[in-house]
Design an enzyme around this catalytic site. Structure first.
Site, PDB file in Angstrom:
ATOM      1  N   GLU A   1       6.539 -25.324  18.203  1.00  0.00           N
ATOM      2  CA  GLU A   1       5.468 -26.289  17.916  1.00  0.00           C
ATOM      3  C   GLU A   1       4.109 -25.608  17.870  1.00  0.00           C
ATOM      4  OE1 GLU A   1       6.057 -29.056  16.198  1.00  0.00           O
ATOM      5  OE2 GLU A   1       7.473 -29.511  17.775  1.00  0.00           O
TER       6      GLU A   1
ATOM      7  N   ASP B   1       3.505 -22.511  13.492  1.00  0.00           N
ATOM      8  CA  ASP B   1       3.516 -22.214  12.049  1.00  0.00           C
ATOM      9  C   ASP B   1       2.205 -21.602  11.568  1.00  0.00           C
ATOM     10  OD1 ASP B   1       2.199 -24.661  12.374  1.00  0.00           O
ATOM     11  OD2 ASP B   1       3.139 -25.627  10.652  1.00  0.00           O
TER      12      ASP B   1
ATOM     13  N   ALA C   1       5.963 -41.292  11.218  1.00  0.00           N
ATOM     14  CA  ALA C   1       6.694 -40.923  12.438  1.00  0.00           C
ATOM     15  C   ALA C   1       6.732 -39.412  12.621  1.00  0.00           C
ATOM     16  CB  ALA C   1       8.117 -41.477  12.375  1.00  0.00           C
TER      17      ALA C   1
ATOM     18  N   SER D   1       8.188 -36.168   8.066  1.00  0.00           N
ATOM     19  CA  SER D   1       7.927 -35.515   6.777  1.00  0.00           C
ATOM     20  C   SER D   1       8.361 -36.304   5.558  1.00  0.00           C
ATOM     21  CB  SER D   1       8.562 -34.119   6.738  1.00  0.00           C
ATOM     22  OG  SER D   1       7.991 -33.322   7.722  1.00  0.00           O
TER      23      SER D   1
ATOM     24  N   SER E   1       6.309 -37.357   3.347  1.00  0.00           N
ATOM     25  CA  SER E   1       5.521 -36.864   2.204  1.00  0.00           C
ATOM     26  C   SER E   1       6.106 -35.564   1.658  1.00  0.00           C
ATOM     27  CB  SER E   1       4.048 -36.687   2.577  1.00  0.00           C
ATOM     28  OG  SER E   1       3.908 -35.855   3.701  1.00  0.00           O
TER      29      SER E   1
ATOM     30  N   ASP F   1       7.504 -28.067   6.556  1.00  0.00           N
ATOM     31  CA  ASP F   1       8.090 -29.354   6.166  1.00  0.00           C
ATOM     32  C   ASP F   1       8.735 -29.288   4.783  1.00  0.00           C
ATOM     33  OD1 ASP F   1       6.893 -29.990   8.511  1.00  0.00           O
ATOM     34  OD2 ASP F   1       5.366 -31.307   7.666  1.00  0.00           O
TER      35      ASP F   1
ATOM     36  N   TYR G   1      -6.032 -31.331  16.616  1.00  0.00           N
ATOM     37  CA  TYR G   1      -5.258 -30.317  15.878  1.00  0.00           C
ATOM     38  C   TYR G   1      -6.196 -29.196  15.441  1.00  0.00           C
ATOM     39  CZ  TYR G   1      -2.462 -28.288  12.055  1.00  0.00           C
ATOM     40  OH  TYR G   1      -1.787 -27.427  11.219  1.00  0.00           O
TER      41      TYR G   1
END
EC number: 2.7.1.6
Length: 382
Positions: A34, A37, A125, A128, A130, A174, A223
């Site tokens: 987590e 990336d 949620a 992914s 999208s 993703d 983030y």
């Protein structure tokens, strides 16, 4: 009615002729790794059996017609001969337009297409939806017009469309897992080289995703802060990314770093090591070790990276109390709400579902959503 039957039937009704192809691309869940990336590290996601499905056919002109079955059959229409710009009203259409535009920018030659899109990847949620749409649209054009693109290129094109056309900053994980996922496997992805390794999943183990349904509010600003803190850490070590720092190097000078930055760096370094080890544990069918690594990952996200919330921690504790050392559970995704992921022996799934149903809402005041998934195949014809 399956998504394939639904989109094929709608296609025939809307356009007056049958679709020639039906394509699917799956959503995903990240098992471990987590916030690694964007630090050029490792992630271990698997594709799930929730997907975006598109029934389609090539046209003999330069027109693109797209119907969204999940948005009251809204229809978008645009020409490949004119510059492709954002749709003023339909946000879903911009994912399609963005993918098509970026395929054009990559000098791919293709004609018009009719498409009907439907999906069952839960939206919002963190699974992914999208990315699965972007990869599905890219795969449609690749298949219909035999474009010289592999899965990684379709994934990169989708990421580019989301970053530059839709305007959402995302990593490559993703799209890559949606394009390259393998049935009954997870995928160890090196986010620097984009190299992938399929990792077989132990038999008789369910991938369970539980949505806390706690609405994420801080996720954008926090983030970005985490990303800046990681970049500060990499600069301190004079490295391009935290991927290049060893835990020994960190331990020797941790006291010289700003204490908060030190905690963030420690999470990334230990999480990278955990992710690589988790791939080995899964391959050997060692669910006990995988569970320990997932527990360490969750504790690190909670204490060092500080991205969990009480709702998520509560869900993790409820599941952990049922499965003990027979599986693993942790928060998955960007943080501040969203979902947890658990690897659970199939025979324990009913007990976990019952415990969560009885305890989570009573403690938190929100009803969870429970998904039992299978590691699934990446994008292709269905």
């Amino acid at each position: 009615m399956s998504l394939k039957e639904k989109t094929q039937s709608l296609f025939a009704n809307a356009f007056g002729y049958p679709a020639t192809h039906t394509i699917q691309a799956p959503g995903r869940v990240n098992l471990i790794g987590e916030h690694t990336d964007y630090n050029d590290g490792f992630v271990l996601p698997c594709a799930i059996d929730y997907q975006t499905v598109i029934s389609c056919a090539p046209r003999d002109d330069r027109k693109v017609r797209v119907m969204a079955a999940d948005y009251e059959n809204q229809l978008d229409e645009f020409s490949l001969n004119a510059p492709i710009v954002a749709h003023e009203n339909y946000q879903w259409a911009n994912y399609v337009r963005g993918v098509v535009k970026h395929l054009q920018l990559r000098n791919n030659s293709f004609g018009g297409v009719d498409m009907v899109i439907s999906g069952n990847v839960p939206q919002g949620a963190g699974l992914s939806s999208s990315a699965s749409l972007e990869v599905a649209v890219g795969t449609v054009l690749q298949q219909l017009y035999h474009l010289p693109l592999d899965g990684a290129q379709i994934a990169l094109n989708g990421q580019e469309a989301e970053n530059q056309f839709v305007g959402c900053n995302c990593g490559i994980m993703d799209q890559l897992i949606s394009a390259l996922g393998k049935k009954d496997h997870s995928l160890l992805i090196d986010c620097r080289s984009l190299g992938t390794k399929a990792v077989s999943m132990p038999k008789g183990v369910a991938v369970v995703i539980i949505n806390s349904n706690f609405k994420r509010t801080l996720v954008g600003s926090e983030y970005n802060t985490r990303r800046e803190q990681c970049e500060t850490g990499a600069r301190f070590f004079q490295q391009p990314a935290l991927r290049d720092v060893t835990i020994e190097e960190f331990n020797a000078v941790a006291h010289e770093l700003d204490p908060i930055v030190a905690k963030r760096v420690r999470h990334i370094l230990t999480e990278n090591a955990r992710t690589v080890e988790a791939a080995s544990a899964l391959e050997q069918g060692d669910l006990k070790r995988m569970g320990e690594l997932m527990a360490e990952s969750h504790a690190s996200m909670r204490d060092d990276f500080e991205i969990t919330v009480p709702q998520i921690d509560t869900l993790v504790e409820i599941v952990k109390a049922v499965i003990g050392d027979k599986g693993g559970v942790r928060m998955t995704g960007g943080g501040f709400g969203g979902c947890i992921v658990a690897l659970i022996p199939e025979e324990l799934v009913p007990a976990v579902q019952q415990a969560v149903a009885e305890q989570y809402e009573a403690k938190i005041g929100i009803k969870e959503t429970f998904y039992v998934c299978k590691p699934s195949q990446g994008a292709g014809q269905c």
